[in-house]
Write a protein that holds these residues in place. Structure first.
Motif, mmCIF file in Angstrom:
data_model
loop_
_atom_site.group_PDB
_atom_site.id
_atom_site.type_symbol
_atom_site.label_atom_id
_atom_site.label_comp_id
_atom_site.label_asym_id
_atom_site.label_seq_id
_atom_site.Cartn_x
_atom_site.Cartn_y
_atom_site.Cartn_z
ATOM 1 N N SER A 96 89.811 70.511 51.877
ATOM 2 C CA SER A 96 88.392 70.633 52.207
ATOM 3 C C SER A 96 88.224 71.771 53.205
ATOM 4 O O SER A 96 89.150 72.088 53.962
ATOM 5 C CB SER A 96 87.832 69.330 52.776
ATOM 6 N N LEU A 97 87.049 72.376 53.179
ATOM 7 C CA LEU A 97 86.820 73.570 53.988
ATOM 8 C C LEU A 97 85.366 73.602 54.434
ATOM 9 O O LEU A 97 84.454 73.546 53.609
ATOM 10 C CB LEU A 97 87.148 74.817 53.159
ATOM 11 N N GLU A 98 85.156 73.666 55.736
ATOM 12 C CA GLU A 98 83.798 73.762 56.273
ATOM 13 C C GLU A 98 83.414 75.231 56.408
ATOM 14 O O GLU A 98 84.216 76.055 56.833
ATOM 15 C CB GLU A 98 83.726 73.069 57.636
ATOM 16 N N PHE A 99 82.176 75.556 56.031
ATOM 17 C CA PHE A 99 81.737 76.947 56.097
ATOM 18 C C PHE A 99 80.232 76.982 56.323
ATOM 19 O O PHE A 99 79.534 75.969 56.189
ATOM 20 C CB PHE A 99 82.096 77.688 54.806
ATOM 21 N N GLN A 100 79.732 78.162 56.660
ATOM 22 C CA GLN A 100 78.303 78.357 56.870
ATOM 23 C C GLN A 100 77.757 79.309 55.817
ATOM 24 O O GLN A 100 78.395 80.303 55.476
ATOM 25 C CB GLN A 100 78.031 78.914 58.269
ATOM 26 N N ASP A 101 76.557 78.990 55.315
ATOM 27 C CA ASP A 101 75.938 79.873 54.339
ATOM 28 C C ASP A 101 75.200 81.007 55.050
ATOM 29 O O ASP A 101 75.262 81.134 56.279
ATOM 30 C CB ASP A 101 74.998 79.091 53.415
ATOM 31 N N LYS A 153 73.578 77.492 57.759
ATOM 32 C CA LYS A 153 73.696 76.057 57.527
ATOM 33 C C LYS A 153 75.141 75.711 57.179
ATOM 34 O O LYS A 153 75.791 76.399 56.402
ATOM 35 C CB LYS A 153 72.769 75.631 56.389
ATOM 36 N N THR A 154 75.635 74.623 57.766
ATOM 37 C CA THR A 154 77.027 74.221 57.563
ATOM 38 C C THR A 154 77.180 73.376 56.298
ATOM 39 O O THR A 154 76.385 72.474 56.040
ATOM 40 C CB THR A 154 77.537 73.420 58.774
ATOM 41 N N ILE A 186 82.770 79.224 47.576
ATOM 42 C CA ILE A 186 84.128 79.001 48.086
ATOM 43 C C ILE A 186 85.092 78.886 46.909
ATOM 44 O O ILE A 186 85.278 77.806 46.342
ATOM 45 C CB ILE A 186 84.199 77.726 48.957
ATOM 46 N N PRO A 187 85.711 79.998 46.499
ATOM 47 C CA PRO A 187 86.698 79.939 45.418
ATOM 48 C C PRO A 187 88.018 79.356 45.915
ATOM 49 O O PRO A 187 88.226 79.167 47.124
ATOM 50 C CB PRO A 187 86.855 81.409 45.017
#
Length: 335
Positions: free
Chosen positions: A166-171, A175-176, A324-325
């Motif tokens: 799993s990977l947290e990211f912001q657009d 926004k997370t 997110i590839p």
């Protein structure tokens, strides 16, 4: 300098935390110029604890280490290239690799897929979805999957159950979000499976199933695929669950700690066990079949080793967000 580095590396394994921490800090402070002298300690032949400790030191250098590791991949020394590759992937995922290395990894996967028989999926513990194999496109649409990549089963299982999944990211608006990596197995044939479907695929992804609720996902899958199951083997808590959904509705379920344990009417395979149980089994099968693997074997496919003749096609690695590839997930995987 070499003798000093050797002393620091040996100090990475001492019991004294202060000495150990000082050695780590000193080696990290060397920066990229120290990588050539540190990489030999990550090779086979060195004690495993030392290999892990030195790899950790290089990885803690962060992005600063990437250019030199790429140079070693391109120019050598040859004996350091494999270690440089593994650390590159641990630091930055496939994104950290040069185009030549990316193509080489993809080519290796394609070759391995051709003769990866028999395959094996975890059987001691885990959780997985199962859906009819010929409904792959429907499953991809139902779960909103992206960047499907052909993958070996060994690599897929590691990616979805052992590595970072799993990977947290912001657009672009700040926004997370959280993206997940999942593995869909090859097609497994079970001529004894109850119902209209004989060929099944499993979907593995610990964080995906835990955080998004595998039971809900099974119901959503069944809306598009006709039928879907969710299974849990949890030996740590001495618990098992199995769950069957058809056309978006719960049909039958069992949970060790559910109350009541069974929901829905017994399925035909359960009726056989209930009717044919001997005196020692009568209590166990009084209300149905509580064994998740036994349910899977009768309804879809049981985890563990799969016969080569019953395995068709290859597995797929996928993510749950278009931005997110797979290459964004860090960590080296077995092929």
């Amino acid at each position: 300098m070499t003798a000093a580095i050797d002393t620091l590396v040996r100090n990475l394994s001492v019991r004294d935390r202060t000495v150990r921490g000082a050695a780590q800090d000193a080696l990290i402070a060397l920066g990229p110029q120290g990588i050539d002298q540190l990489l030999p300690y990550t090779l086979d032949g060195e004690p495993s604890s030392r290999r892990r400790a030195v790899r950790s030191v290089i990885e803690r250098m962060g992005d600063e280490a990437l250019p030199r590791l790429r140079e070693i991949r391109r120019e050598g020394p040859g004996r350091l290239r494999s270690s440089a590759l593994a650390i590159l992937v641990d630091l930055g995922g496939v994104d950290a690799l040069d185009e030549i290395d990316r193509r080489a990894v993809e080519r290796l996967i394609r070759i391995k897929i051709l003769d990866e028989r028999p395959v094996e999926v975890p059987m001691e513990a885990g959780r997985w979805l199962a859906f009819p194999a010929d409904r792959l496109d429907d499953a991809v649409a139902a779960l909103g999957l992206h960047d499907l990549r052909p993958i070996t089963t060994v690599m897929g299982v590691a990616a979805a159950t052992k590595a970072t999944d799993s990977l947290e990211f912001q657009d672009s608006q700040g926004k997370t979000h959280r993206a997940y990596r999942i593995f869909i197995t090859p097609e497994f044939e079970n001529s004894y499976a109850e119902g209209q479907f004989r060929n099944w695929r499993m979907l593995w992804g610990n964080s995906f199933l835990d955080e998004l609720d595998g039971f809900r996902l099974a119901r959503e899958l069944s809306e598009r695929c006709g039928e879907a199951h969710f299974y849990i083997l949890d030996p740590y808590n001495s618990a098992e669950n199995w769950y069957v959904a058809r056309d978006g509705r719960t049909v039958r379920s069992y949970g060790t700690y559910d109350y009541p344990q069974f929901a829905g009417e017994p399925l035909p395979f359960e009726a056989w066990y209930m009717e044919n149980a001997d005196e020692d089994e009568a209590e166990e099968y009084a209300e149905g079949v509580p064994d998740a693997c036994k349910a899977a074997d009768n309804l879809s496919v049981e985890p563990g080793p799969q016969l080569a003749e019953d395995t068709h096609g290859h597995g797929w690695l996928a993510t749950t967000h278009p931005d997110i590839p797979n290459c964004r997930f860090k960590g080296a995987l077995p092929v």
